[in-house]
Enzyme design. Sequence first.
Site, short mmCIF file in Angstrom:
data_model
loop_
_atom_site.label_atom_id
_atom_site.label_comp_id
_atom_site.label_asym_id
_atom_site.label_seq_id
_atom_site.Cartn_x
_atom_site.Cartn_y
_atom_site.Cartn_z
N TYR A 257 0.80 -1.24 0.00
CA TYR A 257 0.00 0.00 0.00
C TYR A 257 0.83 1.28 0.00
O TYR A 257 0.26 2.37 -0.08
CB TYR A 257 -0.93 0.00 1.22
CG TYR A 257 -1.91 -1.15 1.22
CD1 TYR A 257 -2.85 -1.28 0.19
CD2 TYR A 257 -1.91 -2.12 2.22
CE1 TYR A 257 -3.75 -2.34 0.17
CE2 TYR A 257 -2.81 -3.17 2.21
CZ TYR A 257 -3.72 -3.28 1.18
OH TYR A 257 -4.61 -4.32 1.16
N ASN B 43 -12.87 4.46 -2.14
CA ASN B 43 -12.07 3.25 -1.91
C ASN B 43 -12.80 2.51 -0.79
O ASN B 43 -12.66 2.85 0.39
CB ASN B 43 -10.64 3.57 -1.50
CG ASN B 43 -9.80 2.30 -1.35
OD1 ASN B 43 -10.35 1.20 -1.37
ND2 ASN B 43 -8.50 2.46 -1.20
N HIS C 62 -15.35 -6.05 -1.87
CA HIS C 62 -15.51 -7.44 -2.30
C HIS C 62 -16.74 -8.12 -1.70
O HIS C 62 -17.03 -9.27 -2.03
CB HIS C 62 -14.25 -8.23 -1.95
CG HIS C 62 -13.00 -7.49 -2.29
ND1 HIS C 62 -12.65 -7.20 -3.59
CD2 HIS C 62 -12.03 -6.92 -1.51
CE1 HIS C 62 -11.51 -6.49 -3.59
NE2 HIS C 62 -11.13 -6.32 -2.33
N ASP D 66 -25.60 -1.01 -3.48
CA ASP D 66 -26.96 -0.49 -3.66
C ASP D 66 -27.01 1.01 -3.38
O ASP D 66 -27.70 1.76 -4.09
CB ASP D 66 -27.95 -1.23 -2.75
CG ASP D 66 -28.21 -2.66 -3.21
OD1 ASP D 66 -27.84 -3.00 -4.35
OD2 ASP D 66 -28.78 -3.44 -2.42
N HIS E 112 -8.53 2.12 -5.96
CA HIS E 112 -7.75 1.19 -5.11
C HIS E 112 -6.28 1.54 -5.22
O HIS E 112 -5.78 1.86 -6.31
CB HIS E 112 -7.96 -0.27 -5.53
CG HIS E 112 -9.36 -0.70 -5.36
ND1 HIS E 112 -9.92 -0.94 -4.13
CD2 HIS E 112 -10.36 -0.89 -6.26
CE1 HIS E 112 -11.19 -1.26 -4.27
NE2 HIS E 112 -11.48 -1.24 -5.55
N LEU E 113 -5.60 1.42 -4.10
CA LEU E 113 -4.16 1.63 -4.08
C LEU E 113 -3.45 0.51 -4.84
O LEU E 113 -2.55 0.76 -5.65
CB LEU E 113 -3.67 1.65 -2.63
CG LEU E 113 -4.24 2.78 -1.78
CD1 LEU E 113 -4.13 2.44 -0.31
CD2 LEU E 113 -3.54 4.08 -2.10
N SER E 114 -3.87 -0.71 -4.56
CA SER E 114 -3.21 -1.87 -5.16
C SER E 114 -3.98 -2.34 -6.39
O SER E 114 -5.15 -1.99 -6.57
CB SER E 114 -3.12 -3.00 -4.13
OG SER E 114 -4.43 -3.41 -3.74
N ARG F 272 -10.00 -11.05 -3.99
CA ARG F 272 -10.01 -9.60 -4.25
C ARG F 272 -10.31 -9.28 -5.71
O ARG F 272 -10.41 -8.12 -6.10
CB ARG F 272 -8.65 -8.98 -3.88
CG ARG F 272 -8.32 -9.06 -2.42
CD ARG F 272 -7.04 -8.29 -2.12
NE ARG F 272 -6.43 -8.75 -0.90
CZ ARG F 272 -6.75 -8.30 0.33
NH1 ARG F 272 -7.66 -7.36 0.46
NH2 ARG F 272 -6.17 -8.80 1.40
O1 CA2 Z 1 -5.85 -1.57 -2.73
C1 CA2 Z 1 -6.75 -1.02 -2.10
O2 CA2 Z 1 -6.89 0.20 -2.05
C2 CA2 Z 1 -7.73 -1.89 -1.30
O3 CA2 Z 1 -9.02 -1.29 -1.40
C3 CA2 Z 1 -7.25 -1.86 0.13
C4 CA2 Z 1 -8.05 -2.79 1.05
C5 CA2 Z 1 -8.18 -4.19 0.47
O4 CA2 Z 1 -9.05 -4.97 1.27
C6 CA2 Z 1 -8.70 -4.17 -0.96
O5 CA2 Z 1 -8.72 -5.49 -1.44
C7 CA2 Z 1 -7.83 -3.30 -1.84
C8 CA2 Z 1 -7.38 -2.94 2.42
C9 CA2 Z 1 -7.20 -1.70 3.19
C10 CA2 Z 1 -6.44 -2.07 4.43
O6 CA2 Z 1 -5.46 -1.11 4.65
C11 CA2 Z 1 -4.35 -1.45 5.36
C12 CA2 Z 1 -3.73 -0.43 6.00
C13 CA2 Z 1 -2.57 -0.64 6.70
C14 CA2 Z 1 -2.04 -1.89 6.77
C15 CA2 Z 1 -2.67 -2.94 6.15
C16 CA2 Z 1 -3.82 -2.70 5.44
#
Ligand code: CA2
Length: 150
Positions: A26, A77, A83, A90, A103-105, A114
């Site tokens: 991230y 986001n 998911h 809705d 999304h960041l990733s 995912r």
């Molecule tokens: O890539 C993204 O922006 C996600 O939305 C981030 C979510 C993840 O569940 C999605 O599949 C993709 C997770 C956010 C959790 O953020 C964290 C922050 C700090 C450390 C670990 C996770």
Amino acid sequence: MAEKLNILAINGPNLNMLGTREPDIYGADTLADMEARCRAICDTDGVVLDWIQSNGEAEIVTAIHQAIGNADWIVINAAGLTHTSVAVRDALALFPGRKIEVHLSNIHKRESFRHHSMISAVVDGVVLGFGAMSYVMAIRGILEIAKESG
Ligand code: CA2
């Protein structure tokens, strides 16, 4: 609708923890860093940016409802709710303005759970995989579209 362009950015569960763990996935930026970057762009262009983060599905649904008639665009986001949440999907479908999923990733490069987004089918655009720059790209894209349409 207000005269100034109004964007609501919604950040879902656990995004308040950004910058503390998993920088390989991230990045090192905190959510506050990302907000500051987006706010600087919006301020320059006289655009109103509301930025929220919630760990609760109900709060996110309510924020989307409250955006109806108050925001022109939603940037979302939804994090893990992306998911799983029929309720967020809705609510987004009810919002008459335009919506961008961020999304960041690159969720398609990660675990198979995912790969599917509940919300992609009800938004206008998706930006993913650019880290903090995903937010910046979404905001810049919105401002470009707004300038083109006068
Ligand atoms: O890539 C993204 O922006 C996600 O939305 C981030 C979510 C993840 O569940 C999605 O599949 C993709 C997770 C956010 C959790 O953020 C964290 C922050 C700090 C450390 C670990 C996770």
